[in-house]
Write a protein that holds these residues in place. Structure first.
Motif, PDB file in Angstrom:
ATOM      1  N   ASN A 198      -6.800  -1.466 -39.728  1.00  0.00           N
ATOM      2  CA  ASN A 198      -5.380  -1.009 -40.053  1.00  0.00           C
ATOM      3  C   ASN A 198      -4.368  -2.013 -39.446  1.00  0.00           C
ATOM      4  N   GLY A 199      -4.815  -3.402 -39.322  1.00  0.00           N
ATOM      5  CA  GLY A 199      -4.138  -4.400 -38.591  1.00  0.00           C
ATOM      6  C   GLY A 199      -4.025  -4.652 -37.141  1.00  0.00           C
ATOM      7  N   MET A 200      -4.512  -3.663 -36.157  1.00  0.00           N
ATOM      8  CA  MET A 200      -4.363  -3.975 -34.914  1.00  0.00           C
ATOM      9  C   MET A 200      -5.344  -5.049 -34.206  1.00  0.00           C
ATOM     10  N   VAL A 201      -4.618  -5.620 -33.361  1.00  0.00           N
ATOM     11  CA  VAL A 201      -5.404  -6.568 -32.495  1.00  0.00           C
ATOM     12  C   VAL A 201      -6.304  -6.274 -31.501  1.00  0.00           C
ATOM     13  N   VAL A 202      -7.443  -6.279 -31.469  1.00  0.00           N
ATOM     14  CA  VAL A 202      -8.310  -5.688 -30.495  1.00  0.00           C
ATOM     15  C   VAL A 202      -8.475  -6.938 -29.581  1.00  0.00           C
ATOM     16  N   VAL A 203      -8.270  -6.732 -28.241  1.00  0.00           N
ATOM     17  CA  VAL A 203      -8.338  -7.946 -27.324  1.00  0.00           C
ATOM     18  C   VAL A 203      -9.183  -7.571 -26.184  1.00  0.00           C
ATOM     19  N   GLU A 204      -9.932  -8.235 -25.728  1.00  0.00           N
ATOM     20  CA  GLU A 204     -10.893  -7.850 -24.647  1.00  0.00           C
ATOM     21  C   GLU A 204      -9.629  -8.187 -23.407  1.00  0.00           C
ATOM     22  N   PRO A 205      -9.931  -7.245 -22.398  1.00  0.00           N
ATOM     23  CA  PRO A 205      -9.060  -7.649 -21.269  1.00  0.00           C
ATOM     24  C   PRO A 205      -9.423  -8.773 -20.521  1.00  0.00           C
ATOM     25  N   SER A 206      -8.285  -9.475 -20.003  1.00  0.00           N
ATOM     26  CA  SER A 206      -8.689 -10.664 -19.383  1.00  0.00           C
ATOM     27  C   SER A 206      -9.010 -10.201 -17.947  1.00  0.00           C
ATOM     28  N   ALA A 207      -9.675 -11.148 -17.221  1.00  0.00           N
ATOM     29  CA  ALA A 207     -10.065 -10.904 -15.679  1.00  0.00           C
ATOM     30  C   ALA A 207      -8.935 -10.640 -14.872  1.00  0.00           C
ATOM     31  N   GLU A 208      -7.858 -11.236 -15.309  1.00  0.00           N
ATOM     32  CA  GLU A 208      -6.956 -10.855 -14.205  1.00  0.00           C
ATOM     33  C   GLU A 208      -6.157  -9.507 -14.352  1.00  0.00           C
ATOM     34  N   LEU A 209      -6.191  -9.050 -15.829  1.00  0.00           N
ATOM     35  CA  LEU A 209      -5.685  -7.672 -15.891  1.00  0.00           C
ATOM     36  C   LEU A 209      -6.749  -6.533 -15.311  1.00  0.00           C
ATOM     37  N   LEU A 210      -7.902  -6.949 -15.628  1.00  0.00           N
ATOM     38  CA  LEU A 210      -9.062  -5.925 -15.372  1.00  0.00           C
ATOM     39  C   LEU A 210      -8.937  -5.821 -13.497  1.00  0.00           C
ATOM     40  N   LYS A 211      -8.521  -6.890 -13.178  1.00  0.00           N
ATOM     41  CA  LYS A 211      -8.572  -6.726 -11.414  1.00  0.00           C
ATOM     42  C   LYS A 211      -7.566  -6.146 -11.016  1.00  0.00           C
ATOM     43  N   GLY A 212      -6.201  -6.488 -11.766  1.00  0.00           N
ATOM     44  CA  GLY A 212      -5.063  -5.644 -11.345  1.00  0.00           C
ATOM     45  C   GLY A 212      -5.236  -4.014 -11.424  1.00  0.00           C
ATOM     46  N   LEU A 213      -5.777  -3.722 -12.506  1.00  0.00           N
ATOM     47  CA  LEU A 213      -5.966  -2.190 -12.652  1.00  0.00           C
ATOM     48  C   LEU A 213      -7.196  -1.663 -12.110  1.00  0.00           C
ATOM     49  N   LYS A 214      -8.178  -2.377 -11.445  1.00  0.00           N
ATOM     50  CA  LYS A 214      -9.369  -2.102 -10.471  1.00  0.00           C
ATOM     51  C   LYS A 214      -8.610  -1.985  -9.277  1.00  0.00           C
ATOM     52  N   ASP A 215      -7.753  -2.803  -8.736  1.00  0.00           N
ATOM     53  CA  ASP A 215      -6.992  -2.438  -7.464  1.00  0.00           C
ATOM     54  C   ASP A 215      -6.457  -1.222  -7.514  1.00  0.00           C
ATOM     55  N   ILE A 216      -5.620  -1.197  -8.443  1.00  0.00           N
ATOM     56  CA  ILE A 216      -4.824   0.374  -8.536  1.00  0.00           C
ATOM     57  C   ILE A 216      -5.994   1.523  -8.434  1.00  0.00           C
ATOM     58  N   GLY A 217      -6.895   1.282  -9.309  1.00  0.00           N
ATOM     59  CA  GLY A 217      -8.177   2.356  -9.168  1.00  0.00           C
ATOM     60  C   GLY A 217      -8.751   2.412  -7.880  1.00  0.00           C
ATOM     61  N   THR A 218      -8.961   1.523  -7.252  1.00  0.00           N
ATOM     62  CA  THR A 218      -9.308   1.567  -5.558  1.00  0.00           C
ATOM     63  C   THR A 218      -8.310   2.332  -4.758  1.00  0.00           C
ATOM     64  N   ALA A 232      -6.781   6.164 -33.290  1.00  0.00           N
ATOM     65  CA  ALA A 232      -7.021   6.219 -34.868  1.00  0.00           C
ATOM     66  C   ALA A 232      -6.390   7.416 -35.470  1.00  0.00           C
ATOM     67  N   ASN A 233      -6.679   8.659 -34.766  1.00  0.00           N
ATOM     68  CA  ASN A 233      -6.298   9.765 -35.686  1.00  0.00           C
ATOM     69  C   ASN A 233      -4.699   9.906 -35.533  1.00  0.00           C
ATOM     70  N   THR A 234      -4.039   9.331 -34.474  1.00  0.00           N
ATOM     71  CA  THR A 234      -2.553   9.393 -34.471  1.00  0.00           C
ATOM     72  C   THR A 234      -1.942   8.079 -35.198  1.00  0.00           C
ATOM     73  N   LYS A 235      -2.855   7.384 -35.968  1.00  0.00           N
ATOM     74  CA  LYS A 235      -2.297   6.082 -36.621  1.00  0.00           C
ATOM     75  C   LYS A 235      -1.380   5.161 -35.453  1.00  0.00           C
ATOM     76  N   ALA A 236      -2.163   4.708 -34.563  1.00  0.00           N
ATOM     77  CA  ALA A 236      -1.513   3.964 -33.432  1.00  0.00           C
ATOM     78  C   ALA A 236      -0.805   2.676 -34.277  1.00  0.00           C
ATOM     79  N   TRP A 237      -1.491   2.159 -35.318  1.00  0.00           N
ATOM     80  CA  TRP A 237      -1.078   1.061 -35.701  1.00  0.00           C
ATOM     81  C   TRP A 237       0.481   1.110 -36.451  1.00  0.00           C
ATOM     82  N   ASP A 238       0.795   2.282 -36.427  1.00  0.00           N
ATOM     83  CA  ASP A 238       2.389   2.744 -36.848  1.00  0.00           C
ATOM     84  C   ASP A 238       3.234   2.181 -35.760  1.00  0.00           C
TER      85      ASP A 238
END
Ligand code: PCA
Length: 324
Positions: free
Chosen positions: A281-301, A211-217
């Motif tokens: 400010n018009g941004m779409v806030v989307v909950e992460p899909s199960a598939e995205l979370l799994k992929g990211l968590k695998d990287i974390g592991t 928000a402070n860097t106006k990401a919506w731009d």
């Protein structure tokens, strides 16, 4: 009588002589983030509290957004007594010891409760590590959980492949690389320029910094993956602190404890408030899909495995204490 007065004056003078000739001490405090950042607001409050509690005896001037000292130099500037006190992003120091970086390891501590537990385990180790550099930690405050900013929706980690990705520390750089993205280090205050010049096209940061860097731009989607809860820390030079009289030292420590409590509360409030600003400010806030979370968590592991293999005994002890 006269003699005593002069002696008292002379010793008070000696006590503050390291940093100036006035009896009241003036401290410079560089911080990396902008005035409107809640960390900076909290630190300004801290400076005000210290000034009030010491009746103007200790005056801390806050220099925001890297205006006095650039972020990568702040720790060493405090260490070398160029300034007395300063703030920086704690996990920047992970190259010195993995103990500093554990809060930025993906999917280790992802909630405020976890973050508080991790800080309790980390704090004694951090105090000792800083003591070797003549630094005394005053307080540490987390950023809101870190989320993903992109142009368009990210459904799986494959959508991150090839993206020019803004990073702020080694762990995020690694995370982005393992996701197939191309990371570049950019300071928070340089984010708008990095996006507008095409240097980067995606990032992971808090709703606050978004928000402070106006990401919506620059981007359209925010995905709260809540992958880690990293902290800033405020440290003071030990010689500067030791030069204060006992009452002033006490006032600094009390104001610091208050700032830590207040900062954590501010951080929690920011999470929803600044996510709402992104939406407004018009941004779409989307909950992460199960598939995205799994992929990211695998990287974390994968990162955890490497972290365990390369970390100091102290760092591993923090991880063990945290997972109890
Ligand atoms: N804001 C800072 C650090 C983490 C955060 O939420 C940044 O993006 O640089």
């Amino acid at each position: 009588m006269k003699h005593f007065a002069r002696t008292a004056f002379a010793s008070a003078f000696a006590a503050t002589a390291t940093f100036g000739t006035a009896l009241a001490a003036d401290w410079d405090m560089p911080v990396p983030y902008s005035d409107k950042t809640f960390h900076t607001v909290n630190i300004s409050e801290f400076a005000k509290d210290v000034k009030a509690a010491t009746n103007g005896g200790l005056n801390i001037t806050v220099h925001s957004a890297g205006s006095l000292i650039k972020h990568p130099e702040i720790k060493n500037a405090v260490r070398s007594q160029q300034v007395q006190v300063g703030e920086f992003f704690l996990s920047r120091l992970s190259n010195e010891d993995a103990a500093f970086g554990i809060d930025s390891q993906p999917f280790v501590a992802t909630s405020y409760d976890d973050a508080a537990k991790l800080w309790a385990a980390q704090k004694p180790v951090i105090i000792e590590l800083f003591a070797k550099q003549n630094l005394v930690p005053l307080f540490s405050v987390p950023w809101p959980p870190q989320g993903l900013y992109t142009k368009g929706e990210v459904k799986t980690t494959a959508d991150l492949s090839g993206l020019k990705f803004r990073a702020y520390n080694a762990a995020l750089e690694k995370f982005a690389q393992l996701a197939g993205a191309a990371p570049t280090q950019v300071e928070a205050s340089d984010i708008p320029q990095a996006f507008s010049t095409g240097q980067v096209e995606a990032m992971i940061t808090s709703p606050s910094t978004g928000a402070n860097t106006k990401a919506w731009d620059y981007v359209s989607h925010y995905t709260p993956i809540n992958a880690w809860v990293p902290k800033n820390i405020v440290v003071v030079n030990k010689a500067a602190f030791d030069a204060l009289d006992a009452d002033t030292q006490k006032a600094v420590m009390e104001a610091a404890a208050k700032a830590e409590t207040r900062g954590w509360e501010m951080s929690k409030a920011e999470t929803d408030a600044k996510t709402a600003v992104l939406k407004e400010n018009g941004m779409v806030v989307v909950e992460p899909s199960a598939e995205l979370l799994k992929g990211l968590k695998d990287i974390g592991t994968q990162m955890q495995t490497e972290w365990q293999a390369s970390s100091s005994e102290e760092a591993k002890a923090i991880a063990a204490e945290f997972s109890k």
